[in-house]
Design an enzyme around this catalytic site. Structure first.
Site: not given
Length: 275
Positions: A44-45, A182
């Site tokens: 979804d980046s 992340e």
């Protein structure tokens, strides 16, 4: 040979590193596939690097299906994982299963990815039970950027590190086949990788994860709005593209392009009859 969730598991067991990159279109996915990348994440980046949003919150299911389908057509060997966008799974277990199913059917995904830990194990368990592989995502989870108050490293103290471990173990128990970590400290990701039986994929989480992932625009120098510390630039493709665009604009302006070799012919006789 097609990479599968079993491929990822065997690579962890054999001590082989897993390579992943993001992609959002057919042409890029095909190039990555030909290069031998193990997995492609339709992240979804795309909200940031493709659509120009400030965050990923605005990305919709339709966006993910559209881009996921394009990537799936280009990737024949890489495992294609598609992100479940914000509010496509948080609302209920039912919504989570239905939307995960849409990504598998309409985007032709091989797996889906969800952000969150113990708070979403119900959704993860139900999706897995329906026959859909799930990848987890912990640490800096961009969909929660408003709750975090910005893009910050996670798990830097004992309390938050313990929470990450607890979340990771809960996701593993719920049935995920891998977990992305992340922006967490390297020593913590090493511990998590050793404690978990499923593969860990790092992005800003050090070298001891079972695999790595980067946003391809970051590693190719194509996105300059923000460059995270963890993103190594492997090539300056952005500069090459800009120079090519400048040269094209110059040649069009000066009448150099298109030249004879870029044009098609017709007989002078045929043209004369048109006057």
């Amino acid at each position: 040979m097609k990479n599968t969730v079993l491929t990822f598991q065997k690579m962890k067991e054999d001590g082989k590193k897993i390579s992943m990159l993001t992609a959002y279109d057919y042409s890029t996915a095909k190039l990555m596939d030909e290069a031998g990348v193990n997995g492609i994440l339709v992240g979804d980046s795309l909200g940031n690097v493709v659509m120009g949003y400030e965050d990923t919150v605005s990305v919709t299911m339709e966006d993910m299906i559209h881009h996921g389908a394009a990537v799936s057509r280009g990737a024949k060997n890489a495992l294609v994982v598609v992100d479940m966008p914000f509010m496509s799974y948080q609302t209920s277990v039912y919504d989570a299963v239905v939307n995960a199913g849409r990504l598998m059917k309409e985007a032709r995904a091989n797996a889906v990815k969800l952000e969150g830990g113990e708070n979403i194990v119900g959704q993860v368990s139900a999706i897995v039970a329906s026959g859909i592989p799930v990848m987890g995502h912990l640490g800096l989870t961009p969909q929660s950027i408003n709750a975090f108050g910005g893009y910050k490293v996670q798990g830097k103290d004992e309390t938050t590190a313990k929470k990450l471990l607890s979340d990771a173990l809960a996701l593993e128990k719920a049935g995920v086949f891998a977990i992305v970590f992340e922006c967490i400290p390297s020593a913590l990701s090493k511990l998590l990788t050793e404690r978990l039986s499923v593969p860990t994929i790092g992005i800003g989480a050090g070298k001891d994860c079972d695999g790595q992932i980067l946003v391809y625009q970051d590693m190719l120098g194509m996105f300059s709005d923000f460059t995270p510390k963890f993103a190594k630039r492997f090539a300056n493709v952005g500069e090459i593209m800009t120079n090519a665009f400048k040269e094209y604009t110059r040649e069009v302006g000066e009448g150099v392009f298109p030249a004879k070799e870029n044009s098609y012919d017709i007989s002078a006789e045929a043209i004369e009859k048109l006057y």
